[in-house]
Design a protein around this motif. Structure first.
Motif, short mmCIF file in Angstrom:
data_model
loop_
_atom_site.label_atom_id
_atom_site.label_comp_id
_atom_site.label_asym_id
_atom_site.label_seq_id
_atom_site.Cartn_x
_atom_site.Cartn_y
_atom_site.Cartn_z
N SER A 78 16.08 2.18 -35.82
CA SER A 78 15.91 1.46 -34.56
C SER A 78 15.43 2.38 -33.44
CB SER A 78 17.23 0.78 -34.14
OG SER A 78 18.27 1.74 -34.01
N LEU A 79 15.86 3.63 -33.43
CA LEU A 79 15.41 4.56 -32.40
C LEU A 79 13.91 4.80 -32.51
CD1 LEU A 79 18.21 7.30 -32.29
CD2 LEU A 79 17.68 5.58 -30.54
N TRP A 80 13.43 4.93 -33.73
CA TRP A 80 12.00 5.17 -33.96
C TRP A 80 11.18 3.94 -33.61
CZ3 TRP A 80 10.56 10.04 -35.40
CH2 TRP A 80 11.60 10.89 -35.80
N GLU A 81 11.76 2.78 -33.81
CA GLU A 81 11.05 1.54 -33.46
C GLU A 81 10.91 1.41 -31.95
OE1 GLU A 81 12.44 -1.17 -37.32
OE2 GLU A 81 13.59 -1.25 -35.45
N GLN A 82 11.91 1.86 -31.21
CA GLN A 82 11.85 1.77 -29.74
C GLN A 82 10.74 2.63 -29.16
OE1 GLN A 82 15.75 1.69 -27.52
NE2 GLN A 82 16.59 1.91 -29.58
N GLU A 87 5.10 3.71 -36.76
CA GLU A 87 3.68 3.59 -37.09
C GLU A 87 2.95 4.91 -36.90
OE1 GLU A 87 5.30 1.63 -34.93
OE2 GLU A 87 5.52 -0.17 -36.16
N ALA A 88 3.31 5.68 -35.84
CA ALA A 88 2.61 6.93 -35.56
C ALA A 88 2.77 7.93 -36.69
CB ALA A 88 3.13 7.53 -34.25
N HIS A 113 13.32 15.41 -33.45
CA HIS A 113 14.51 14.77 -32.90
C HIS A 113 14.36 14.29 -31.45
CE1 HIS A 113 16.67 15.96 -36.50
NE2 HIS A 113 17.73 15.33 -36.06
N GLU A 114 13.14 13.96 -31.02
CA GLU A 114 12.98 13.44 -29.66
C GLU A 114 13.81 12.19 -29.42
OE1 GLU A 114 9.84 16.24 -30.24
OE2 GLU A 114 10.47 14.55 -31.46
N LYS A 421 7.42 9.94 -21.65
CA LYS A 421 7.15 9.07 -22.81
C LYS A 421 8.42 8.57 -23.47
CE LYS A 421 5.18 9.36 -27.50
NZ LYS A 421 4.37 8.14 -27.53
N TYR A 422 9.36 9.47 -23.73
CA TYR A 422 10.58 9.08 -24.45
C TYR A 422 11.67 8.59 -23.51
CZ TYR A 422 8.15 11.21 -28.29
OH TYR A 422 7.20 11.49 -29.24
#
Length: 583
Positions: A78-82, A87-88, A113-114, A421-422
């Motif tokens: 879920s963190l990566w989806e946010q 996709e990247a 780990h961003e 960005k994050y």
């Protein structure tokens, strides 16, 4: 440590599948053992080197004011989806699901780990009084490397130091960035590693300013553009090309002529078919920039640089158009596009070299056909010129009047100014002294610990084996008693071992009952900086023979003061690496 009490499985022959010096020597020296493609066990010698590099990094991070923590390798998808990075990263991101209480939970192994650190900041940082702060960890990372190769240089599992700065302003970010930049220089200096800081792209990490720390090496997979006069350096993705002569040659313009070129669609095929040079062709590429088609013109012997193109057109995303879009824009299948009478009118961008071309060759916007005698202004118009291609050896430097040289290099570190960005994606915000809310401004700083070891070996070896600086060597002193069956010899060896160890020197005592030549070969192979030979003849004279790994000849020292002499030599070398650098 005594050789017979540890595990050092040295090898005489080059292992099958090992291609470059660092891979060959790490296997031959018994530093690593392959478990599967892209995954290695670090054996005792390799682990000692890895831990020394890790400790140098840790010391310099602490000295720069960074604070250590440890994040999990296991992360919720879920963190990566946010942040949109599922996709990247694509297939590089190792994803899987597990069942928990009769439900499926999707996870990922962290390649970086961003997301995790920003989520942590969002939960615990709320005020400007808590900023600035830089947090770091040394942790195992995982990436689904499609082509693992070159030993520990390209693996699916690797050890990395990653640091993240959190600042209230751009000015504060610049200060944090400079602190980390300076710390990186100290790390690589202490490791005895040659390095070159170069301007770089941020890639899937995202962000603004970025520098890579590169070690020039023949087998490096990256390419660096470097100016030997002014010091300008950038990786191939970022390297600018300096001002070029924009005056076209004084030649008569030929008439346009369509030529059938059946089956010839590539630069090589067309130039061979027409008997012309690749640089006589105008390569016409159709991209979609933020979903809209554009045309990009590049000279045939050059390669388009998509990072430059994306920045020039001001797009967030850029990708080559699919065959259907290409045919809609040009009226021709892939391989036959040209700027003359395209089917659709779309923006045309051209690299600066196109301005000086005359009587060029382009696709005819028709299958199996090209046009010769193509000239700018008369036959087609360009909306914008820019630097849109990869730099090549001999290109003009963008900072001075000299020429660029191209070097192969290994990336060992990377620093980024991430901006917001994050923090925007994961709601990491703070209140200023006026109770106004702002996104935290971030930076990211990575060092490949494994890569330090491999890059050092790539740049520091000879036909006999590895040449370590004292700071990274698995052991600093190699004690070689020539006759282990003689009590006096072994008593002296044992006393030296214990006294040096007590003084804080890393000592390896080769207590194997083997020929002196075998011991010397193994000592050279594993690269211990200082070899100390204990032999009956020398003992009778009250002497020991010492030899630095990189020196051709040994020297003799007094046995009575040997411990003090060796300790002094090692401490100086550990701190300055003067002998290693002067080798």
């Amino acid at each position: 440590m005594r050789w017979t009490q540890t595990l050092i499985p040295t090898m005489k022959e080059t292992p099958e599948g090992a291609e470059i010096p660092s891979h060959i020597l790490m296997l031959r020296a018994g530093m690593i053992g392959q478990v599967m493609a892209g995954a290695y066990t670090y054996l005792p010698l390799g682990l000692r080197c890895l831990r020394k590099a890790e400790q140098i990094v840790r010391q310099e991070m602490d000295a720069a004011g960074a604070v250590e923590l440890l994040m999990p390798a296991l992360t919720p998808i879920s963190l990566w989806e946010q942040t949109g990075r599922v996709e990247a990263f694509g297939d590089v991101l190792i994803q899987f699901s597990v069942r928990r209480q009769n439900r499926k939970v999707q996870m990922a192994l962290g390649p970086t780990h961003e997301e995790v650190i920003t989520d942590l900041a969002a939960r615990h940082i709320s005020s400007y009084r808590q900023l600035p702060i830089t947090l770091y960890q040394i942790q195992t990372k995982f990436r689904n490397e499609e082509r693992p190769r070159f030993g520990v240089l390209r693996t699916s599992e690797f050890l990395m130091k990653d640091a993240y700065s959190f600042d209230p302003s751009i000015e504060a970010l610049n200060e944090s960035y400079e602190k980390m930049y300076a710390a990186y220089c100290r790390v690589f200096d202490r490791c005895g590693l040659p390095y070159l800081p170069v301007e770089a792209e941020s890639g899937p990490i995202g962000g603004d300013a970025s520098h890579e720390f590169m070690t020039p090496a023949e087998n490096g997979e990256d390419t660096v553009a470097f100016c030997p006069d002014c010091g300008y350096a950038a990786n191939l993705e970022r390297a600018e090309v300096g001002a070029r002569d924009s005056t076209p040659p004084n030649e008569p313009l030929q008439q346009l002529k369509k030529v059938d070129t059946p089956g010839a669609s590539t630069i090589e095929q067309v130039s061979s078919f027409l008997g012309c040079r690749p640089q006589d062709l105008i390569k016409t590429l159709i991209y979609t920039a933020d979903g809209k088609p554009i045309t990009v013109l590049i000279r045939g012997d050059h390669e388009a640089n998509e990072g430059k193109i994306r920045r020039a057109v001001g797009a967030q995303t850029l990708e080559l158009a699919d065959p259907e879009t290409i045919e809609n824009v040009t009226g021709a299948p892939v391989g036959f596009a040209g700027p003359v009478k395209m089917k659709q009118k779309v923006p045309i961008w051209a690299d600066h070299d196109i301005a000086t071309m005359q009587n060029g060759v382009t696709g005819a916007n028709q299958a199996d056909a090209h046009i010769t005698g193509v000239n700018l202004s008369r036959d087609f118009q360009v909306g914008n010129f820019a630097d849109l291609r990869n730099a090549v050896h001999g290109d003009p430097c963008p900072r001075c009047s000299s020429k660029l040289t191209m070097q192969h290099a290994i990336e060992v570190g990377h620093v980024f100014k991430l901006g917001t960005k994050y923090s925007q994606a994961l709601a990491a915000r703070f209140l200023d002294d006026q109770e106004q809310q702002h996104d935290i401004i971030m930076g990211c700083y990575g060092i490949g610990i494994n890569r330090i070891i491999a890059a050092l070996i790539e740049t520091s070896h000879d036909p006999n084996g590895i040449i370590w600086p004292a700071a990274l060597a698995p052991y600093e002193v190699f004690l070689a008693p020539l006759k282990v069956t003689e009590k006096e010899t072994m008593d002296v060896a044992g006393q030296l071992h214990d006294a040096l160890t007590e003084a804080g020197v890393d000592v390896l005592l080769d207590d194997r009952d083997v020929r002196a030549g075998v011991k010397f070969k193994d000592a050279d192979l594993i690269g211990v900086p200082l070899r100390v030979v204990i032999g009956p003849r020398g003992l009778k004279q009250g002497k020991l023979e010492i030899k630095w790994r990189w020196d051709a000849e040994p020297e003799m020292i007094d046995l009575d003061t040997a411990v003090e002499t060796i300790v002094g030599l090692i401490r100086r070398e550990r701190e300055t690496a003067a002998r290693f650098k002067d080798r």
